[in-house]
Scaffold this motif. Structure first.
Motif, PDB file in Angstrom:
ATOM      1  N   ALA A 158       0.827  -1.220   0.000  1.00 26.27           N
ATOM      2  CA  ALA A 158       0.000   0.000   0.000  1.00 26.27           C
ATOM      3  C   ALA A 158       0.857   1.263   0.000  1.00 26.27           C
ATOM      4  O   ALA A 158       1.712   1.429   0.871  1.00 26.27           O
ATOM      5  N   PRO A 159       0.634   2.176  -0.973  1.00 26.18           N
ATOM      6  CA  PRO A 159       1.293   3.490  -0.922  1.00 26.18           C
ATOM      7  C   PRO A 159       0.770   4.270   0.283  1.00 26.18           C
ATOM      8  O   PRO A 159      -0.266   3.912   0.862  1.00 26.18           O
ATOM      9  N   SER A 160       1.442   5.359   0.612  1.00 30.61           N
ATOM     10  CA  SER A 160       1.109   6.076   1.844  1.00 30.61           C
ATOM     11  C   SER A 160      -0.369   6.471   1.921  1.00 30.61           C
ATOM     12  O   SER A 160      -1.018   6.284   2.948  1.00 30.61           O
ATOM     13  N   LEU A 161      -0.912   7.016   0.818  1.00 32.42           N
ATOM     14  CA  LEU A 161      -2.303   7.482   0.875  1.00 32.42           C
ATOM     15  C   LEU A 161      -3.301   6.342   1.067  1.00 32.42           C
ATOM     16  O   LEU A 161      -4.432   6.574   1.483  1.00 32.42           O
ATOM     17  N   ASP A 162      -2.877   5.130   0.760  1.00 27.94           N
ATOM     18  CA  ASP A 162      -3.747   3.965   0.970  1.00 27.94           C
ATOM     19  C   ASP A 162      -3.421   3.237   2.272  1.00 27.94           C
ATOM     20  O   ASP A 162      -3.939   2.138   2.524  1.00 27.94           O
ATOM     21  N   THR A 163      -2.535   3.813   3.062  1.00 29.26           N
ATOM     22  CA  THR A 163      -2.152   3.182   4.330  1.00 29.26           C
ATOM     23  C   THR A 163      -2.908   3.853   5.468  1.00 29.26           C
ATOM     24  O   THR A 163      -2.614   5.005   5.824  1.00 29.26           O
ATOM     25  N   SER A 164      -3.882   3.158   6.027  1.00 32.50           N
ATOM     26  CA  SER A 164      -4.620   3.712   7.165  1.00 32.50           C
ATOM     27  C   SER A 164      -3.687   3.705   8.373  1.00 32.50           C
ATOM     28  O   SER A 164      -2.682   2.968   8.404  1.00 32.50           O
ATOM     29  N   GLU A 165      -4.026   4.494   9.368  1.00 26.29           N
ATOM     30  CA  GLU A 165      -3.216   4.491  10.592  1.00 26.29           C
ATOM     31  C   GLU A 165      -3.239   3.109  11.229  1.00 26.29           C
ATOM     32  O   GLU A 165      -2.264   2.665  11.829  1.00 26.29           O
ATOM     33  N   GLU A 166      -4.373   2.436  11.065  1.00 29.17           N
ATOM     34  CA  GLU A 166      -4.508   1.087  11.626  1.00 29.17           C
ATOM     35  C   GLU A 166      -3.492   0.130  10.969  1.00 29.17           C
ATOM     36  O   GLU A 166      -2.809  -0.641  11.642  1.00 29.17           O
ATOM     37  N   LEU A 167      -3.414   0.216   9.635  1.00 27.07           N
ATOM     38  CA  LEU A 167      -2.460  -0.644   8.920  1.00 27.07           C
ATOM     39  C   LEU A 167      -1.029  -0.276   9.295  1.00 27.07           C
ATOM     40  O   LEU A 167      -0.192  -1.139   9.560  1.00 27.07           O
ATOM     41  N   TRP A 168      -0.745   1.038   9.318  1.00 31.28           N
ATOM     42  CA  TRP A 168       0.599   1.515   9.690  1.00 31.28           C
ATOM     43  C   TRP A 168       1.000   0.951  11.057  1.00 31.28           C
ATOM     44  O   TRP A 168       2.083   0.393  11.233  1.00 31.28           O
ATOM     45  N   ASP A 169       0.070   1.081  12.034  1.00 32.30           N
ATOM     46  CA  ASP A 169       0.378   0.629  13.400  1.00 32.30           C
ATOM     47  C   ASP A 169       0.580  -0.879  13.446  1.00 32.30           C
ATOM     48  O   ASP A 169       1.466  -1.376  14.138  1.00 32.30           O
ATOM     49  N   LYS A 170      -0.224  -1.610  12.688  1.00 31.25           N
ATOM     50  CA  LYS A 170      -0.098  -3.072  12.691  1.00 31.25           C
ATOM     51  C   LYS A 170       1.289  -3.492  12.167  1.00 31.25           C
ATOM     52  O   LYS A 170       1.976  -4.323  12.757  1.00 31.25           O
ATOM     53  N   ILE A 171       1.660  -2.900  11.040  1.00 31.40           N
ATOM     54  CA  ILE A 171       2.941  -3.268  10.427  1.00 31.40           C
ATOM     55  C   ILE A 171       4.101  -2.883  11.351  1.00 31.40           C
ATOM     56  O   ILE A 171       5.048  -3.644  11.539  1.00 31.40           O
ATOM     57  N   MET A 172       4.014  -1.695  11.935  1.00 29.49           N
ATOM     58  CA  MET A 172       5.074  -1.260  12.860  1.00 29.49           C
ATOM     59  C   MET A 172       5.108  -2.142  14.108  1.00 29.49           C
ATOM     60  O   MET A 172       6.172  -2.519  14.581  1.00 29.49           O
ATOM     61  N   ASN A 173       3.926  -2.454  14.641  1.00 30.97           N
ATOM     62  CA  ASN A 173       3.869  -3.223  15.894  1.00 30.97           C
ATOM     63  C   ASN A 173       4.406  -4.636  15.725  1.00 30.97           C
ATOM     64  O   ASN A 173       5.051  -5.166  16.622  1.00 30.97           O
ATOM     65  N   VAL A 174       4.121  -5.251  14.593  1.00 33.43           N
ATOM     66  CA  VAL A 174       4.623  -6.611  14.385  1.00 33.43           C
ATOM     67  C   VAL A 174       6.080  -6.563  13.932  1.00 33.43           C
ATOM     68  O   VAL A 174       6.965  -7.156  14.558  1.00 33.43           O
ATOM     69  N   ASN A 175       6.351  -5.834  12.865  1.00 30.29           N
ATOM     70  CA  ASN A 175       7.665  -5.945  12.223  1.00 30.29           C
ATOM     71  C   ASN A 175       8.772  -5.219  12.987  1.00 30.29           C
ATOM     72  O   ASN A 175       9.867  -5.758  13.134  1.00 30.29           O
TER      73      ASN A 175
END
Ligand SMILES: NC(=O)c1ccc[n+]([C@@H]2O[C@H](COP(=O)([O-])OP(=O)(O)OC[C@H]3O[C@@H](n4cnc5c(N)ncnc54)[C@H](O)[C@@H]3O)[C@@H](O)[C@H]2O)c1
Length: 252
Positions: A98-115
């Motif tokens: 997902a490019p930035s504009l298609d990245t919800s805060e929820e998705l951003w947080d999930k990816i950061m929290n796991v990875n």
């Protein structure tokens, strides 16, 4: 004689792909393996394979995005085998490119929290007993997305860049305490994460995957062999290295 005889290894993401391949190969090389994954049934199967081959392993449920779950899993591992000598932070999730504009805060947080945060949290749960005994190895799994764009979306690429920085700082801070920290940056590898992408892959996607010098995507076992090397005394002078295992993706 195995390369990891007498070692205890904790591997996250061991229910599938590269984590599973590491768990199986580490055990074959003599390590006792604590195989952790959020998918407990999958990691039980990994351990069944290890035991069937005469190795020693323990399946633990772990959500690397949850502090309590991490503490419980690490405590179970230490209760079973007394110590952890090698930690491989392999668990990870993709962000659907997902490019930035298609990245919800929820998705951003999930990816950061796991990875990214998951890597930091699991490391901090395992590190104290390594520092106490004055030895240990940490292997972080980043990606070619830690160097270049296009290997993931905005959140994934940012998180994987973060893993490289975290690896360097960990190495800098704990090298003299006897801890070796290194990072593997895989290229395109067939795994749970990519199977569908490769199966359904458009000509353009597969052209780009196959355009690397190796001319193909890799197999999880080709990452596991490098992880064994980094975990073993063969890599005794390697600290803070970011090792691409990518079929040559990064040469372009
Ligand atoms: N496959 C590739 O092409 C590729 C390329 C570069 C980097 N990577 C990285 O390699 C690592 C391994 O991925 P893979 O390709 O083997 O994928 P995979 O999907 O086969 O395995 C990842 C495992 O992580 C587990 N996991 C996911 N979220 C978790 C959580 N919150 N807590 C604990 N476990 C969790 C999954 O259940 C799965 O078993 C990941 O960090 C990934 O980002 C993969």
């Amino acid at each position: 004689m195995g390369k990891l005889d007498g070692k205890v290894a904790f591997i996250t993401g061991a229910g599938s792909g590269m984590g599973k391949a590491q768990a199986i190969l580490f055990a074959k090389e003599g390590a006792k393996v604590i195989a952790g994954d959020i998918q407990f049934e999958n990691v039980q199967q990994t351990v069944e394979k290890i035991r069937a081959a005469g190795g020693e392993g323990l399946a633990v449920e772990i959500d690397v995005a949850n502090k309590e779950s991490i503490q419980t899993a690490v405590q179970k591992g230490i209760a079973a085998y007394g110590q952890i000598d090698v930690l491989s932070n392999t668990a990870g999730v993709l962000d659907g490119y997902a490019p930035s504009l298609d990245t919800s805060e929820e998705l951003w947080d999930k990816i950061m929290n796991v990875n990214l945060k998951g890597t930091y949290r699991v490391t901090n749960a395992v590190l104290p007993q390594m520092v106490e005994k004055g030895s240990g190895v940490v292997i972080n799994v980043a990606s070619i997305a830690a160097f270049v764009a296009g290997g993931g979306g905005a959140a994934y690429t940012a998180a994987k860049h973060g893993i490289v920085g975290y690896t360097k700082q960990l190495s800098f801070d704990y090298g003299k305490a006897g801890i070796r920290v290194n990072c593997i940056a895989p290229g395109a590898v067939e795994s749970g994460m990519t199977k569908q992408i490769f199966e359904e892959g458009s000509a353009a996607v597969m052209d780009s995957v196959n355009s690397v010098p190796a001319g193909r995507y890799g197999q999880p076992e080709e990452i596991a062999t490098v992880a064994v090397f980094l975990a073993s005394d063969d890599a005794s002078f390697m600290h803070g290295a970011i090792v691409p295992v990518d079929g040559g993706w990064l040469v372009n």
